[in-house]
Design a protein around this motif. Structure first.
Motif, PDB file in Angstrom:
ATOM      1  N   UNK A  53      -2.903  27.794  48.028  1.00 30.07           N
ATOM      2  CA  UNK A  53      -3.529  27.113  46.886  1.00 30.07           C
ATOM      3  C   UNK A  53      -4.234  28.102  45.974  1.00 30.07           C
ATOM      4  N   UNK A  54      -4.900  29.106  46.545  1.00 36.85           N
ATOM      5  CA  UNK A  54      -5.606  30.101  45.727  1.00 36.85           C
ATOM      6  C   UNK A  54      -4.620  30.952  44.934  1.00 36.85           C
ATOM      7  N   UNK A  55      -3.475  31.279  45.554  1.00 35.34           N
ATOM      8  CA  UNK A  55      -2.467  32.062  44.825  1.00 35.34           C
ATOM      9  C   UNK A  55      -1.916  31.261  43.650  1.00 35.34           C
ATOM     10  N   UNK A  56      -1.598  29.977  43.903  1.00 37.33           N
ATOM     11  CA  UNK A  56      -1.051  29.126  42.830  1.00 37.33           C
ATOM     12  C   UNK A  56      -2.072  28.949  41.718  1.00 37.33           C
ATOM     13  N   UNK A  57      -3.334  28.679  42.117  1.00 36.33           N
ATOM     14  CA  UNK A  57      -4.393  28.484  41.116  1.00 36.33           C
ATOM     15  C   UNK A  57      -4.631  29.768  40.332  1.00 36.33           C
ATOM     16  N   UNK A  58      -4.570  30.914  41.013  1.00 40.80           N
ATOM     17  CA  UNK A  58      -4.759  32.184  40.318  1.00 40.80           C
ATOM     18  C   UNK A  58      -3.647  32.436  39.309  1.00 40.80           C
ATOM     19  N   UNK A  59      -2.408  32.100  39.684  1.00 39.29           N
ATOM     20  CA  UNK A  59      -1.288  32.281  38.757  1.00 39.29           C
ATOM     21  C   UNK A  59      -1.453  31.378  37.540  1.00 39.29           C
ATOM     22  N   UNK A  60      -1.834  30.109  37.825  1.00 41.50           N
ATOM     23  CA  UNK A  60      -2.046  29.170  36.707  1.00 41.50           C
ATOM     24  C   UNK A  60      -3.144  29.674  35.788  1.00 41.50           C
TER      25      UNK A  60
ATOM     26  N   UNK B 255      -4.178  32.759  35.296  1.00 45.52           N
ATOM     27  CA  UNK B 255      -3.731  33.923  34.530  1.00 45.52           C
ATOM     28  C   UNK B 255      -2.769  33.524  33.419  1.00 45.52           C
ATOM     29  N   UNK B 256      -1.819  32.650  33.767  1.00 47.41           N
ATOM     30  CA  UNK B 256      -0.834  32.229  32.758  1.00 47.41           C
ATOM     31  C   UNK B 256      -1.510  31.467  31.622  1.00 47.41           C
ATOM     32  N   UNK B 257      -2.439  30.580  31.971  1.00 49.13           N
ATOM     33  CA  UNK B 257      -3.142  29.801  30.948  1.00 49.13           C
ATOM     34  C   UNK B 257      -3.974  30.705  30.062  1.00 49.13           C
ATOM     35  N   UNK B 258      -4.634  31.688  30.665  1.00 49.40           N
ATOM     36  CA  UNK B 258      -5.457  32.598  29.871  1.00 49.40           C
ATOM     37  C   UNK B 258      -4.594  33.364  28.872  1.00 49.40           C
ATOM     38  N   UNK B 259      -3.425  33.841  29.327  1.00 47.75           N
ATOM     39  CA  UNK B 259      -2.538  34.592  28.430  1.00 47.75           C
ATOM     40  C   UNK B 259      -2.025  33.695  27.305  1.00 47.75           C
ATOM     41  N   UNK B 260      -1.617  32.455  27.664  1.00 42.25           N
ATOM     42  CA  UNK B 260      -1.068  31.533  26.646  1.00 42.25           C
ATOM     43  C   UNK B 260      -2.122  31.160  25.614  1.00 42.25           C
ATOM     44  N   UNK B 261      -3.356  30.838  26.101  1.00 45.16           N
ATOM     45  CA  UNK B 261      -4.422  30.438  25.178  1.00 45.16           C
ATOM     46  C   UNK B 261      -4.827  31.588  24.259  1.00 45.16           C
ATOM     47  N   UNK B 262      -4.939  32.789  24.793  1.00 46.61           N
ATOM     48  CA  UNK B 262      -5.332  33.924  23.953  1.00 46.61           C
ATOM     49  C   UNK B 262      -4.270  34.221  22.893  1.00 46.61           C
ATOM     50  N   UNK B 263      -2.995  33.916  23.235  1.00 47.15           N
ATOM     51  CA  UNK B 263      -1.920  34.226  22.285  1.00 47.15           C
ATOM     52  C   UNK B 263      -1.705  33.119  21.264  1.00 47.15           C
ATOM     53  N   UNK B 264      -1.790  31.842  21.741  1.00 47.28           N
ATOM     54  CA  UNK B 264      -1.422  30.747  20.843  1.00 47.28           C
ATOM     55  C   UNK B 264      -2.600  29.844  20.469  1.00 47.28           C
ATOM     56  N   UNK B 265      -3.596  29.702  21.326  1.00 48.39           N
ATOM     57  CA  UNK B 265      -4.715  28.788  21.060  1.00 48.39           C
ATOM     58  C   UNK B 265      -6.055  29.459  21.390  1.00 48.39           C
ATOM     59  N   UNK B 266      -6.386  30.559  20.758  1.00 50.02           N
ATOM     60  CA  UNK B 266      -7.638  31.265  21.101  1.00 50.02           C
ATOM     61  C   UNK B 266      -8.874  30.400  20.905  1.00 50.02           C
ATOM     62  N   UNK B 267      -8.807  29.419  20.012  1.00 48.34           N
ATOM     63  CA  UNK B 267      -9.980  28.564  19.784  1.00 48.34           C
ATOM     64  C   UNK B 267     -10.264  27.658  20.978  1.00 48.34           C
TER      65      UNK B 267
ATOM     66  N   UNK C 152     -10.465  28.024  36.579  1.00 48.66           N
ATOM     67  CA  UNK C 152     -11.413  28.981  37.170  1.00 48.66           C
ATOM     68  C   UNK C 152     -12.364  28.265  38.127  1.00 48.66           C
ATOM     69  N   UNK C 153     -12.842  27.077  37.707  1.00 48.99           N
ATOM     70  CA  UNK C 153     -13.732  26.297  38.576  1.00 48.99           C
ATOM     71  C   UNK C 153     -12.998  25.858  39.840  1.00 48.99           C
ATOM     72  N   UNK C 154     -11.712  25.492  39.669  1.00 48.66           N
ATOM     73  CA  UNK C 154     -10.911  25.102  40.843  1.00 48.66           C
ATOM     74  C   UNK C 154     -10.757  26.275  41.809  1.00 48.66           C
ATOM     75  N   UNK C 155     -10.537  27.471  41.240  1.00 41.03           N
ATOM     76  CA  UNK C 155     -10.380  28.652  42.086  1.00 41.03           C
ATOM     77  C   UNK C 155     -11.670  28.944  42.859  1.00 41.03           C
ATOM     78  N   UNK C 156     -12.808  28.841  42.165  1.00 36.55           N
ATOM     79  CA  UNK C 156     -14.099  29.079  42.827  1.00 36.55           C
ATOM     80  C   UNK C 156     -14.328  28.054  43.940  1.00 36.55           C
TER      81      UNK C 156
END
Length: 602
Positions: free
Chosen positions: A32-39, A41-53, A62-66
């Motif tokens: 679960x931690x590996x899957x959540x970490x991948x999600x 990372x992928x979400x962070x990259x997508x948001x910074x590229x397409x939806x930085x706001x 991140x809260x789920x991972x913690x």
């Protein structure tokens, strides 16, 4: 299977089942931690590229991972606890099945070799410490204070009143497996980490401050500085604020080194005290009936506050002090006295509770020593508690007494009675061939007396004794480093035994093959004169020998001495021993037969 064996096996099986489930949950959390970490990372990259706001959306995974990490750590902690408890019960099974000595290399319990004093009157001779020793069999202590207390109890006989209190406490603690599990888990955390000497040194160090005066000064300057800031803001008076800021900076600089020095030893003390609190908390919470255990609990209260709560209060004060790593607090410390005031608060705690820390450690040590003897009692249900006799005359009455380090189903017991009363038997001269059991019987008597006077049960059907100082000359070694021959080392030990016999407590002497390093005439004369001197001072004891000439000593001394022996038989090229103590002088010898049995032509 005995009741202790079945109880331990049931708990080992239950822990194994629970561990299997926890390991499965561990693997699930890792996935679960590996899957959540991948999600994440992928979400962070997508948001910074397409939806930085909308980058704040990464807070959700991140809260789920913690949350997963926290829950996973709980599972891992429980898994570690199960592993520790399983190892604890496996060691118990090894003791019950008499595998404890051979499995010493995998046992995390020490054998107490660090406590072996070659000058002690019986520690080396009775195998008190070291591999395969009584200490290794007894000790379940997980902290240095516990090991030190148990070692001290084995090396010094306790008064009858104290022995009685310990027996009551051990009887109560023996069946309490759940309490022992709690103490084991607390003690495991402290194993190899608790530093009692350093902790006591910190707790009992004199205060470097005049706390009341400094606290008044710092609070006064803080209040004046805040007031000057308010005056500046309200009435535009910057001069007082500037002057007080400079004054506070100067005062902070003046006391900076002293405060840093005072705080330097706090972190180590905080760690040790937290471990100590974990050990003491179960003792504080438990309800005991035995007087000894009530006494220990009462010593954990200072000024109406129990030790674990007092330590929790110190932890809070230390948390305040640790806040000085915050950049805002560091800036504020230039003008006000947050860190010095926190240091003074810790120093005030030390002044109030510091003198009790030594006693708290002593309580932890005594509790672990009592628990070790309680475990021994539980695992050896056929052993009995001895009867303590008032110290009028030295006396030992034993029935079916055997060596406590041997398996209960294989050891051979013997009867014995010694007394310095007018009609009593003070001396037994034990003769017999090699390997017949003379030294083993002597050690059996000595070890059971040591156990009895430590408060533990003994390996016998019945044992009654008065207070005795055990003194032995069984395993005297030469010393190349000390430049001592074996003979000189032996007569030095005899001088020690003679000195003990002149003290108020009566001596039980155990002498094996006395003065074997000299000629037969000196040996015979020296042994008789030495033993007569001990008997004159009211001592009782045993002398073993291969030399039948020494058996004459009993006849020369008279009714206060007697000859006994261990015999053997030789059939079909093999020696057979019954290990039974029999009246009279031995009539057999096996040296030549043993030599011939291995092919020597003699």
């Amino acid at each position: 299977m005995s009741e202790p064996q079945s109880s331990y096996r049931a708990r080992i099986d239950a822990l194994a089942t629970a561990s299997t489930g926890l390991k499965s949950r561990d693997r699930s959390f890792v996935t679960a931690k590996i899957i959540t970490g991948i999600i994440l990372l992928a979400l962070a990259i997508w948001l910074m590229k397409y939806q930085p706001a909308h980058i704040a959306w990464i807070l959700l995974p991140a809260a789920c991972f913690v949350a997963l990490a926290i829950a996973h750590e709980r599972v891992l902690r429980r898994l570690r606890q199960h592993t520790r408890l399983a190892a604890y019960y496996e060691r118990g099974m090894a003791r019950i099945e008499n595998r404890w000595a051979t499995e010493a290399s995998t046992d995390s319990i020490t054998n107490g070799l660090q406590f072996l004093d070659p000058h002690h009157p019986y520690a080396r001779d009775l195998d008190l410490f070291g591999p395969g020793s009584l200490f290794q069999l007894l000790s379940t202590a997980r902290t240095a204070p516990g090991e030190e207390t148990l070692a001290a109890w084995l090396q010094q006989p306790a008064p009858i009143s104290e022995i009685t209190l310990r027996q009551q406490a051990i009887r109560e603690l023996a069946p309490q497996l759940d309490l022992r599990e709690t103490l084991v888990l607390a003690g495991e955390e402290a194993k190899g980490k608790l530093h009692p000497d350093a902790l006591i040194a910190w707790a009992e160090a004199p205060s470097p401050f005049r706390r009341a005066a400094l606290r008044t000064l710092f609070l006064g300057l803080d209040a004046a500085w805040v007031a000057s800031l308010l005056a500046w803001w309200q009435w535009r008076w910057p001069a007082p604020a500037l002057a007080l800021s400079l004054i506070n900076i100067g005062v902070s600089y003046k006391f900076r080194e002293r405060m840093l020095k005072a705080a330097s030893g706090v972190e180590g003390a905080q760690h040790d005290l937290a471990l100590l609190a974990a050990i003491l908390a179960p003792i504080e919470r438990h309800t005991f009936a035995a007087g000894k255990l009530h006494q220990l609990q009462s010593r954990l209260t200072c000024s109406g506050i129990c030790a674990s709560k007092a330590i929790a209060d110190l932890t809070r004060r230390l948390a305040w002090l640790e806040s000085n790593d915050n950049w805002f607090v560091k800036l504020l410390n230039l003008f006000c006295f947050w860190t010095p005031l926190c240091t003074l608060a810790i120093d005030a705690w030390r002044a109030r509770f510091g003198p009790s820390v030594r006693d708290w450690l002593a309580v932890a040590g005594e509790m672990e020593a009592l628990t070790s003897l309680a475990v021994y009692t539980y695992e050896h249900p056929t052993d009995i508690f001895p009867t303590l006799i008032a110290p009028d005359t030295p006396r030992i009455e034993a029935e079916d007494l055997a060596h406590p380090l041997l398996a209960r189903d294989k050891a051979i017991g013997n009867d014995l009675a010694l007394s310095s009363a007018s009609n009593g038997l003070q001396l037994i001269v034990v003769s017999g061939p090699n390997m017949a059991g003379k030294s083993t019987f002597m050690r059996a008597l000595g070890l059971n007396i040591v156990l009895a006077q430590a408060g533990a049960p003994v390996f016998a059907k019945r044992l009654a004794l008065s207070p005795l100082q055990v003194a032995a000359s069984i395993c005297v070694l030469d010393s190349l480093q000390g430049g001592l021959s074996r003979f000189y080392a032996e007569i030095s030990r005899l001088k020690q035994i003679d000195d003990l016999a002149r003290a108020p407590m009566p001596v039980l002497f155990l002498l094996d093959e006395l003065l074997s390093g000299t000629n037969s005439h000196d040996r015979r004369t020296g042994t008789e004169r030495f033993v007569r001197g001990l008997l004159t001072r009211g001592a009782v004891g045993l002398v073993t020998t291969h030399d039948l000439a020494l058996a004459e000593i009993a006849e020369q001394i008279g009714p206060h001495a007697a000859n006994y022996h261990f015999a053997d038989t030789f059939d079909d090229g093999k020696l057979h021993f019954d290990y039974k103590l029999t009246p009279g002088i031995v009539q057999t010898a096996n040296a030549l037969l043993l030599m011939r049995s291995i092919g020597l032509e003699v």
